[in-house]
Design a protein around this motif. Structure first.
Motif, mmCIF file in Angstrom:
data_model
loop_
_atom_site.group_PDB
_atom_site.id
_atom_site.type_symbol
_atom_site.label_atom_id
_atom_site.label_comp_id
_atom_site.label_asym_id
_atom_site.label_seq_id
_atom_site.Cartn_x
_atom_site.Cartn_y
_atom_site.Cartn_z
ATOM 1 N N UNK A 199 -35.923 -11.006 103.682
ATOM 2 C CA UNK A 199 -34.678 -11.432 103.048
ATOM 3 C C UNK A 199 -34.121 -10.360 102.105
ATOM 4 N N UNK A 200 -35.021 -9.567 101.501
ATOM 5 C CA UNK A 200 -34.611 -8.578 100.491
ATOM 6 C C UNK A 200 -35.161 -7.197 100.842
ATOM 7 N N UNK A 201 -34.612 -6.548 101.877
ATOM 8 C CA UNK A 201 -35.122 -5.223 102.251
ATOM 9 C C UNK A 201 -34.847 -4.162 101.198
ATOM 10 N N UNK A 202 -33.904 -4.422 100.290
ATOM 11 C CA UNK A 202 -33.591 -3.500 99.196
ATOM 12 C C UNK A 202 -33.359 -4.308 97.926
ATOM 13 N N UNK A 203 -33.553 -3.682 96.761
ATOM 14 C CA UNK A 203 -33.354 -4.408 95.500
ATOM 15 C C UNK A 203 -31.945 -4.977 95.398
ATOM 16 N N UNK A 204 -31.852 -6.184 94.878
ATOM 17 C CA UNK A 204 -30.559 -6.812 94.676
ATOM 18 C C UNK A 204 -29.991 -7.511 95.891
ATOM 19 N N UNK A 205 -30.663 -7.397 97.053
ATOM 20 C CA UNK A 205 -30.180 -8.039 98.269
ATOM 21 C C UNK A 205 -30.942 -9.335 98.536
ATOM 22 N N UNK A 206 -30.277 -10.279 99.164
ATOM 23 C CA UNK A 206 -30.946 -11.478 99.684
ATOM 24 C C UNK A 206 -30.125 -11.976 100.869
ATOM 25 N N UNK A 207 -30.559 -11.596 102.071
ATOM 26 C CA UNK A 207 -29.830 -11.930 103.280
ATOM 27 C C UNK A 207 -30.319 -13.215 103.908
ATOM 28 N N UNK A 239 -44.709 16.962 99.722
ATOM 29 C CA UNK A 239 -44.555 15.939 100.760
ATOM 30 C C UNK A 239 -44.187 14.583 100.145
ATOM 31 N N UNK A 240 -43.046 13.991 100.527
ATOM 32 C CA UNK A 240 -42.682 12.668 100.015
ATOM 33 C C UNK A 240 -43.382 11.566 100.808
ATOM 34 N N UNK A 241 -43.439 10.379 100.220
ATOM 35 C CA UNK A 241 -43.930 9.225 100.960
ATOM 36 C C UNK A 241 -42.820 8.712 101.870
ATOM 37 N N UNK A 242 -43.189 7.831 102.803
ATOM 38 C CA UNK A 242 -42.163 7.219 103.649
ATOM 39 C C UNK A 242 -41.217 6.356 102.821
ATOM 40 N N UNK A 243 -41.736 5.743 101.754
ATOM 41 C CA UNK A 243 -40.862 4.965 100.878
ATOM 42 C C UNK A 243 -39.857 5.871 100.165
ATOM 43 N N UNK A 244 -40.278 7.090 99.809
ATOM 44 C CA UNK A 244 -39.375 8.018 99.127
ATOM 45 C C UNK A 244 -38.159 8.364 99.982
ATOM 46 N N UNK A 245 -38.345 8.375 101.307
ATOM 47 C CA UNK A 245 -37.222 8.704 102.199
ATOM 48 C C UNK A 245 -36.676 7.460 102.898
ATOM 49 N N UNK A 246 -37.169 6.277 102.493
ATOM 50 C CA UNK A 246 -36.688 4.990 103.014
ATOM 51 C C UNK A 246 -36.774 4.950 104.534
ATOM 52 N N UNK A 247 -38.008 5.158 105.051
ATOM 53 C CA UNK A 247 -38.193 5.222 106.505
ATOM 54 C C UNK A 247 -39.512 4.580 106.894
ATOM 55 N N UNK A 248 -39.561 4.085 108.122
ATOM 56 C CA UNK A 248 -40.816 3.628 108.731
ATOM 57 C C UNK A 248 -41.336 4.671 109.697
ATOM 58 N N UNK A 249 -40.466 5.615 110.080
ATOM 59 C CA UNK A 249 -40.816 6.727 110.963
ATOM 60 C C UNK A 249 -40.021 7.925 110.482
ATOM 61 N N UNK A 250 -40.680 9.077 110.312
ATOM 62 C CA UNK A 250 -39.978 10.249 109.775
ATOM 63 C C UNK A 250 -40.553 11.527 110.364
ATOM 64 N N UNK A 251 -39.704 12.537 110.411
ATOM 65 C CA UNK A 251 -40.089 13.883 110.824
ATOM 66 C C UNK A 251 -40.125 14.761 109.577
ATOM 67 N N UNK A 252 -41.272 15.415 109.355
ATOM 68 C CA UNK A 252 -41.433 16.329 108.223
ATOM 69 C C UNK A 252 -41.623 17.744 108.764
#
Length: 581
Positions: free
Chosen positions: A57-65, A367-380
């Motif tokens: 419901x809240x994939x980002x702060x302040x949201x509730x879908x 190296x950032x975390x996946x949360x830092x780049x807002x991703x579940x899959x990322x290329x570094x």
């Protein structure tokens, strides 16, 4: 009016036994809710229970879908329309083999945020979330003419912590939001858990699937008066990638249900219908070895993943009929099979050939975390330049899987499940690229809330690697990649996106067989079916009928490994894998 009496639940002053089944609205296409609810009613149930997943419901702060599969109000009204009651379990932690146990990943990016305890930042976020949920539930309580009988406080808290101040604060938030129906807690029937997870004045319930008399005796010790209830009567189990498909014997499960009802207890069957972990919503366990949960949540429930009655359905119905009236006609399994066809996958697009089309780049010194780049899959990506021949690449910890490329050529895979931390590169010079995948956040135990990606120092030999470019892959945008062209007729090792088109005579369930593919994610008409993996056990992805169009349909596959034969095959039914290994 619904209340807790000396030994029974009381509905309008009369004893009432709850005969409930767990059915999660967020695991079932909304156009199928009424069908599943009606089948549960036909089995003899009078109540439907659901968790509420905060992170969905809240994939980002302040949201509730609350759109589509997250329309809790519509779901509760469907239950009422069927003449049934409801139990709502909003957490904030739900476990449920769901990503991060339902807790949003963004919640833990700040410093000092508590996890399931009375801590200022955590409680502020939880309060905002619960107020959103309970604003929906409040007018739908049974004392206002709605279906909701009970609301649960937290979830199996005694298995995690011992903070009564936190539990009391949750009760205050729930009551402050206008919830007047009785509140409950649930814990496994172990003395320590029932003591730590319960509160005086809140009904304690249990979670178990066997040894009924013993478990009820333990529960009664901690709940001297009031009705006995098994809030999670486990009638099956969930599966991990690489494991077997779990089943529970029909006769065994029916006998345990009979013992529970014979003892006069109320019950919530977990699950009456499990459904599917659509998208990237499945969680994981890590008790020393990381085990990600599969996409199917069939759970060996009375209604299978596609909503069809099983032998367990009819056995449970017969048991229930000994203790309560059941509808005259049970639900029937359809006599027809799903459409079968085979179509070629074509127009491959390789990530490494043109990553700019796949997502947004950002620059990072470390190296950032996946949360830092807002991703579940990322290329570094970074450049390496070390004299000599082969070079050793080391990582502190992999969460959860990294495919290593050097100058576009595959080198190998670092896998969390194997505790991999090192891989030998053929040379120390070139363009180093790492495709990092989050395979599901841990949903139980101490590792809830942990960061994803490559954690700790990343070194080549003894030197730390810096100056990273990160491309956060827009997974929602994968089905739109072909709009910008740029197909690759020789795609090689993934990530590679493929697509195919197929015809359907009508909007009915399909079963996409994935056992000939490698590892990846699939979409139909833009709807994300979830993950697949050749490891199994599951060999099909369930395609809900409402997703399929009468006429032309588009299948998109993101293959992270290799597809030996680029063909998509739709089969006649579920294939959930072996029950023994």
């Amino acid at each position: 009016m619904f209340a807790i009496g000396e030994s029974d639940f009381l509905l309008d002053g009369k004893p009432f036994r709850i005969l409930s089944g767990a059915l999660h609205y967020f695991r079932v296409h909304p156009d199928s809710w009424a069908d599943r609810i009606e089948k549960a009613r036909s089995m003899g149930l009078n109540t439907i229970e659901t968790y509420v997943p905060w992170n969905a419901h809240s994939p980002r702060p302040g949201e509730f879908g609350t759109e589509g599969m997250l329309d809790l109000e519509r779901f509760l009204r469907c239950i009422a329309d069927a003449g049934m009651y409801a139990i709502v379990r909003p957490g904030p932690y739900i476990c449920a083999e769901w990503d991060n146990g339902g807790l949003p990943a963004w919640l833990f990016q700040g410093s000092g945020v508590g996890v399931r305890r009375y801590e200022k930042q955590f409680m502020a976020a939880v309060t905002e979330y619960l107020e959103h949920v309970l604003r929906i539930v409040q007018p739908l309580q049974v004392d206002q003419g709605g279906p909701v009988l009970l609301v649960q406080v937290e979830n199996e808290y005694g298995a995690f912590g011992d903070d009564p101040t936190y539990l009391k604060a949750l009760v205050e938030v729930i009551r402050g939001a206008g919830i007047t129906v009785p509140l409950v807690t649930v814990d496994q029937p172990v003395d320590e858990m029932l003591a730590a997870g319960g509160l005086d004045g809140v009904l304690r319930t249990g979670s178990f699937g066997s040894r009924v008399a013993e478990r009820l005796e333990t529960l009664r010790t901690h709940q001297p008066s009031g009705p006995l209830m098994c809030m999670e009567f486990w009638d099956g189990w969930f599966d991990h990638w690489g494991g077997r498909h779990h089943t529970t014997g029909v006769d065994e499960a029916a006998a345990e249900l009979d013992a529970l009802l014979a003892a006069g207890a109320s019950v919530n069957i977990y699950m009456v219908h499990g459904g599917t972990n659509f998208g990237l919503t499945s969680g994981a366990n890590d008790k020393g070895v990381y085990r990600p949960t599969i996409t199917s949540y069939d759970y060996d429930a009375p209604l299978d993943e596609a909503g069809h009655p099983t032998a367990k359905y009819y056995a449970f119905r017969e048991v229930i009929s000994r203790y309560a009236p059941v509808p005259a006609v049970p639900a029937q399994r359809p006599a027809f099979s799903a459409p079968e066809q085979q179509v070629a996958l074509g127009s491959p697009i390789r990530l490494l050939a043109n990553p700019d089309a796949w997502g947004v780049w950002s620059q990072h010194e470390s190296m950032p975390s996946l949360e830092d780049v807002d991703a579940r899959l990322a290329l570094f990506r970074t450049s390496i330049d070390v004299d000599g021949g082969p070079a050793l690449l080391t990582v502190g910890e992999v969460r959860d899987r990294a495919t290593v490329f050097l100058d576009g050529d595959p080198v190998g895979v670092l896998d969390r499940e194997r505790h991999d931390q090192a891989i030998m590169l053929p040379r120390g010079r070139g363009r180093l690229e790492l495709v990092v995948e989050d395979q599901g956040r841990v949903n139980y135990g101490a590792r809830i809330g942990e960061a994803k990606g490559l954690v700790g120092p990343i070194r080549l030999g003894s030197e730390p690697l810096t100056s990273w470019s990160a491309c956060a892959i827009d997974l929602d945008g994968v089905p739109r990649l072909w709009e910008s062209g740029g197909t690759d007729s020789r795609p090689g090792v993934g990530p590679v996106a493929w697509r195919a088109f197929f015809e359907a005579d009508e909007s009915v369930d399909h079963f996409l067989h994935t056992d000939a593919w490698g590892k990846g994610i699939a979409w139909i008409n833009g709807f994300c079916l979830g993950r697949y993996w050749r490891r199994g056990p599951q060999q099909t992805l369930f395609v809900p009928g409402p997703v399929v169009r009468a006429g032309g349909n588009e299948l998109v596959v993101l293959e992270l490994d290799v597809i030996a034969e680029p063909v998509a095959r739709f089969g006649p039914g579920l294939a959930l894998g072996p029950i023994e290994l």
